[in-house]
Design a protein around this motif. Structure first.
Motif, PDB file in Angstrom:
ATOM      1  N   ILE A  51      -5.433 -12.144  -3.229  1.00  0.00           N
ATOM      2  CA  ILE A  51      -4.594 -11.133  -3.887  1.00  0.00           C
ATOM      3  C   ILE A  51      -5.338  -9.826  -4.066  1.00  0.00           C
ATOM      4  N   PRO A  52      -4.711  -8.696  -3.856  1.00  0.00           N
ATOM      5  CA  PRO A  52      -3.352  -8.508  -3.358  1.00  0.00           C
ATOM      6  C   PRO A  52      -3.273  -8.705  -1.844  1.00  0.00           C
ATOM      7  N   VAL A  53      -2.075  -9.035  -1.374  1.00  0.00           N
ATOM      8  CA  VAL A  53      -1.830  -9.223   0.054  1.00  0.00           C
ATOM      9  C   VAL A  53      -0.668  -8.330   0.462  1.00  0.00           C
ATOM     10  N   VAL A  54      -0.867  -7.569   1.545  1.00  0.00           N
ATOM     11  CA  VAL A  54       0.181  -6.708   2.096  1.00  0.00           C
ATOM     12  C   VAL A  54       0.683  -7.366   3.374  1.00  0.00           C
ATOM     13  N   GLU A  55       1.990  -7.605   3.413  1.00  0.00           N
ATOM     14  CA  GLU A  55       2.603  -8.290   4.547  1.00  0.00           C
ATOM     15  C   GLU A  55       3.676  -7.399   5.163  1.00  0.00           C
ATOM     16  N   LEU A  56       3.657  -7.294   6.479  1.00  0.00           N
ATOM     17  CA  LEU A  56       4.642  -6.507   7.223  1.00  0.00           C
ATOM     18  C   LEU A  56       5.254  -7.419   8.277  1.00  0.00           C
ATOM     19  N   SER A  57       6.554  -7.589   8.224  1.00  0.00           N
ATOM     20  CA  SER A  57       7.271  -8.444   9.184  1.00  0.00           C
ATOM     21  C   SER A  57       6.670  -9.844   9.270  1.00  0.00           C
ATOM     22  N   GLY A  58       6.309 -10.406   8.112  1.00  0.00           N
ATOM     23  CA  GLY A  58       5.785 -11.760   8.081  1.00  0.00           C
ATOM     24  C   GLY A  58       4.319 -11.885   8.452  1.00  0.00           C
ATOM     25  N   GLU A  59       3.648 -10.775   8.761  1.00  0.00           N
ATOM     26  CA  GLU A  59       2.249 -10.797   9.161  1.00  0.00           C
ATOM     27  C   GLU A  59       1.393 -10.127   8.086  1.00  0.00           C
ATOM     28  N   THR A  60       0.311 -10.798   7.682  1.00  0.00           N
ATOM     29  CA  THR A  60      -0.620 -10.201   6.726  1.00  0.00           C
ATOM     30  C   THR A  60      -1.371  -9.074   7.421  1.00  0.00           C
ATOM     31  N   ILE A  61      -1.252  -7.864   6.870  1.00  0.00           N
ATOM     32  CA  ILE A  61      -1.942  -6.722   7.487  1.00  0.00           C
ATOM     33  C   ILE A  61      -3.131  -6.244   6.655  1.00  0.00           C
ATOM     34  N   ALA A  62      -3.211  -6.663   5.393  1.00  0.00           N
ATOM     35  CA  ALA A  62      -4.350  -6.309   4.550  1.00  0.00           C
ATOM     36  C   ALA A  62      -4.357  -7.192   3.310  1.00  0.00           C
ATOM     37  N   TYR A  63      -5.555  -7.415   2.770  1.00  0.00           N
ATOM     38  CA  TYR A  63      -5.654  -8.154   1.504  1.00  0.00           C
ATOM     39  C   TYR A  63      -6.958  -7.790   0.810  1.00  0.00           C
ATOM     40  N   GLY A  64      -7.015  -8.098  -0.481  1.00  0.00           N
ATOM     41  CA  GLY A  64      -8.196  -7.758  -1.267  1.00  0.00           C
ATOM     42  C   GLY A  64      -8.229  -6.262  -1.542  1.00  0.00           C
ATOM     43  N   MET A  65      -9.311  -5.612  -1.153  1.00  0.00           N
ATOM     44  CA  MET A  65      -9.423  -4.155  -1.289  1.00  0.00           C
ATOM     45  C   MET A  65      -8.555  -3.512  -0.212  1.00  0.00           C
ATOM     46  N   ILE A  66      -7.419  -2.959  -0.592  1.00  0.00           N
ATOM     47  CA  ILE A  66      -6.472  -2.389   0.365  1.00  0.00           C
ATOM     48  C   ILE A  66      -6.902  -0.962   0.702  1.00  0.00           C
ATOM     49  N   GLU A  67      -7.166  -0.725   1.990  1.00  0.00           N
ATOM     50  CA  GLU A  67      -7.582   0.598   2.442  1.00  0.00           C
ATOM     51  C   GLU A  67      -6.390   1.325   3.048  1.00  0.00           C
ATOM     52  N   LYS A  68      -6.169   2.531   2.566  1.00  0.00           N
ATOM     53  CA  LYS A  68      -5.006   3.325   2.957  1.00  0.00           C
ATOM     54  C   LYS A  68      -4.916   3.512   4.474  1.00  0.00           C
ATOM     55  N   GLU A  69      -6.020   3.855   5.116  1.00  0.00           N
ATOM     56  CA  GLU A  69      -5.983   4.134   6.559  1.00  0.00           C
ATOM     57  C   GLU A  69      -5.672   2.891   7.378  1.00  0.00           C
ATOM     58  N   THR A  70      -6.160   1.748   6.943  1.00  0.00           N
ATOM     59  CA  THR A  70      -5.871   0.492   7.649  1.00  0.00           C
ATOM     60  C   THR A  70      -4.372   0.211   7.626  1.00  0.00           C
ATOM     61  N   VAL A  71      -3.768   0.356   6.453  1.00  0.00           N
ATOM     62  CA  VAL A  71      -2.334   0.099   6.319  1.00  0.00           C
ATOM     63  C   VAL A  71      -1.543   1.158   7.079  1.00  0.00           C
ATOM     64  N   ARG A  72      -1.965   2.411   7.004  1.00  0.00           N
ATOM     65  CA  ARG A  72      -1.277   3.492   7.721  1.00  0.00           C
ATOM     66  C   ARG A  72      -1.234   3.213   9.230  1.00  0.00           C
ATOM     67  N   LYS A  73      -2.352   2.804   9.781  1.00  0.00           N
ATOM     68  CA  LYS A  73      -2.416   2.500  11.228  1.00  0.00           C
ATOM     69  C   LYS A  73      -1.459   1.378  11.600  1.00  0.00           C
ATOM     70  N   ARG A  74      -1.408   0.341  10.778  1.00  0.00           N
ATOM     71  CA  ARG A  74      -0.512  -0.787  11.076  1.00  0.00           C
ATOM     72  C   ARG A  74       0.951  -0.383  10.965  1.00  0.00           C
ATOM     73  N   LEU A  75       1.266   0.461   9.976  1.00  0.00           N
ATOM     74  CA  LEU A  75       2.640   0.943   9.819  1.00  0.00           C
ATOM     75  C   LEU A  75       3.040   1.822  11.005  1.00  0.00           C
ATOM     76  N   ARG A  76       2.156   2.706  11.409  1.00  0.00           N
ATOM     77  CA  ARG A  76       2.442   3.566  12.575  1.00  0.00           C
ATOM     78  C   ARG A  76       2.663   2.730  13.829  1.00  0.00           C
ATOM     79  N   ALA A  77       1.818   1.735  14.030  1.00  0.00           N
ATOM     80  CA  ALA A  77       1.960   0.866  15.198  1.00  0.00           C
ATOM     81  C   ALA A  77       3.314   0.153  15.160  1.00  0.00           C
ATOM     82  N   ALA A  78       3.728  -0.282  13.975  1.00  0.00           N
ATOM     83  CA  ALA A  78       5.018  -0.979  13.848  1.00  0.00           C
ATOM     84  C   ALA A  78       6.178  -0.018  14.090  1.00  0.00           C
TER      85      ALA A  78
END
Length: 81
Positions: A51-78
């Motif tokens: 925890i915390p866990v960020v999930e996009l379309s059923g796939e875990t894309i980040a957890y623990g220390m959530i980094e903004k750029e990591t999530v941004r890249k995954r969202l852009r790719a999606a």
């Protein structure tokens, strides 16, 4: 797009993760669903130490220390797929 954020109460990392996601919402269109893992035994068992866990379309894309750029890249790719 829809993000599911697995959290628990009294979790500073969860609050930071939520703040990061809300910042990203200013630039990208997605919804956030917050799910308390203590409301479901299966989720508690699955995510207790992640925890915390960020999930996009059923796939875990980040957890623990959530980094903004990591999530941004995954969202852009999606968005581009």
């Amino acid at each position: 797009m829809h993000i599911r954020l697995y959290t628990k109460t009294n979790c500073p990392l969860c609050e930071k993760a939520k703040a990061v996601l809300m910042e990203l919402q200013a630039d990208m269109a997605f919804t956030i669903e917050e799910v308390d893992i203590y409301q479901d035994d299966a989720l508690l068992e699955k995510y207790q130490l992640m925890i915390p866990v960020v999930e996009l379309s059923g796939e875990t894309i980040a957890y623990g220390m959530i980094e903004k750029e990591t999530v941004r890249k995954r969202l852009r790719a999606a968005q581009n797929s």
